[in-house]
Design a protein around this motif. Structure first.
Motif, short mmCIF file in Angstrom:
data_model
loop_
_atom_site.label_atom_id
_atom_site.label_comp_id
_atom_site.label_asym_id
_atom_site.label_seq_id
_atom_site.Cartn_x
_atom_site.Cartn_y
_atom_site.Cartn_z
N GLY A 160 0.85 -1.18 0.00
CA GLY A 160 0.00 0.00 0.00
C GLY A 160 0.89 1.24 0.00
N ARG A 161 0.41 2.41 -0.40
CA ARG A 161 -0.92 2.61 -0.91
C ARG A 161 -0.81 3.09 -2.34
NH1 ARG A 161 -2.88 7.08 3.03
NH2 ARG A 161 -4.90 6.81 1.99
N VAL A 162 -1.62 2.50 -3.22
CA VAL A 162 -1.72 3.00 -4.59
C VAL A 162 -2.55 4.28 -4.55
CG1 VAL A 162 -2.35 2.49 -6.97
CG2 VAL A 162 -1.68 0.62 -5.44
N GLN A 163 -2.06 5.32 -5.21
CA GLN A 163 -2.73 6.62 -5.14
C GLN A 163 -3.89 6.71 -6.12
OE1 GLN A 163 -1.91 8.79 -2.66
NE2 GLN A 163 -0.57 7.10 -2.06
N PHE A 164 -4.83 5.78 -5.98
CA PHE A 164 -6.05 5.81 -6.78
C PHE A 164 -6.98 6.92 -6.28
CE2 PHE A 164 -5.61 1.00 -7.62
CZ PHE A 164 -5.03 1.21 -8.85
N PRO A 165 -7.86 7.43 -7.15
CA PRO A 165 -8.82 8.45 -6.70
C PRO A 165 -10.00 7.86 -5.93
CG PRO A 165 -9.10 8.02 -9.04
CD PRO A 165 -7.88 7.25 -8.62
N GLY A 166 -9.98 6.58 -5.68
CA GLY A 166 -11.05 5.92 -4.94
C GLY A 166 -10.63 4.50 -4.59
N GLN A 167 -11.57 3.74 -4.04
CA GLN A 167 -11.31 2.37 -3.64
C GLN A 167 -11.71 1.41 -4.76
OE1 GLN A 167 -10.19 1.24 -0.33
NE2 GLN A 167 -9.57 3.38 -0.21
#
Length: 257
Positions: A160-167
């Motif tokens: 972790g953590r992938v910097q996605f804009p959501g889950q």
């Protein structure tokens, strides 16, 4: 040992490094974690807790099992009580938690990943769920420096953590078999499949490198606390890299270290 939390008061202590909570878990274990609203801080704190406890080895300690953002501390209940061990953990944290960064120096790995229809069957679904393009999904993955928080089943690195804009949700129907080297995501975490096996995580690529090899000693070159960056590479790189054991110098990106 019981696998359900036992009734009892929550034990907590504020130190200058972190606020720790220790909850009785059955007759001979404590579930220990760091108070924080930030999942990254909880994950990092749990890693440091595990390293500290394995270094200090309090009386009665049997094992420290890593979770995503907590550690299960198993102990001999004839040698120490829940309360006594919780107090020992508080004292250890207060005395050395902030200084424990050197317990594991941490290595950095750059892991090449090939993306095509076969290797990334869930990439389009992940993009649709996040409301971005598949290229943007891969861009977020490449731009993220991921911390290996724990080794999951078959020594798979949980990162972790992938910097996605959501889950990212898990698959509605888990796959019964996923090829080794598959790069998968769920929530804002990533993991690599070391050996063929089932998974409910979403597959967005595959690395040609071997990440776990029982012929090697140790069988993995990574451990909790190490960091990872993924690099999407062309399919032409697959043949050159296939079967190479993952090491810190297996693949380099200019300026990545």
């Amino acid at each position: 040992m019981s696998t359900q939390p036992a009734p009892g008061p929550q034990l907590s202590q504020q130190s200058n490094a972190a606020a720790i909570k220790a909850v009785p878990f059955g007759d001979s274990a404590l579930m220990v974690s760091v108070f924080s609203d930030d999942s990254g801080e909880r994950q990092e704190g749990s890693r440091k807790l595990r390293e500290l406890l394995l270094d200090v080895r309090p009386q009665g300690l049997l094992d420290v099992v890593a979770g995503v953002d907590s550690v299960l501390v198993e102990f001999d209940n004839l040698a120490v009580s829940h309360g006594q061990l919780a107090q020992t953990i508080r004292l250890a944290v207060a005395g050395g938690f902030g200084d424990n960064d050197g317990a594991h120096a941490g290595m950095h790995f750059v892991i090449p990943m090939v993306v095509n229809q076969t290797f990334a069957p869930d990439l389009a679904d992940v993009a649709a769920e996040l409301g971005i393009s598949p290229e943007a999904v891969l861009g977020h993955v490449e731009d993220s420096v991921l911390n290996i928080n724990l080794l999951a089943s078959a020594m798979a690195p949980m990162m972790g953590r992938v910097q996605f804009p959501g889950q990212v949700s898990r698959c509605k129907e888990p796959r019964t078999n996923v090829d080794p080297g598959s790069v998968m995501v769920a929530g804002n975490n990533a993991i690599i499949q070391p050996f063929p096996g089932p998974t409910g995580w979403k597959v967005i690529g595959r690395t040609p490198l071997v990440i776990c090899d029982i012929r090697e000693n140790p069988p993995t070159s990574y451990s909790p606390g190490d960091t990872v960056r993924f690099k999407v590479v062309p399919e032409s790189e697959w043949e050159r890299l296939e079967g190479r054991f993952l090491r810190t110098d297996s693949y380099t990106i200019e300026g990545a270290h």
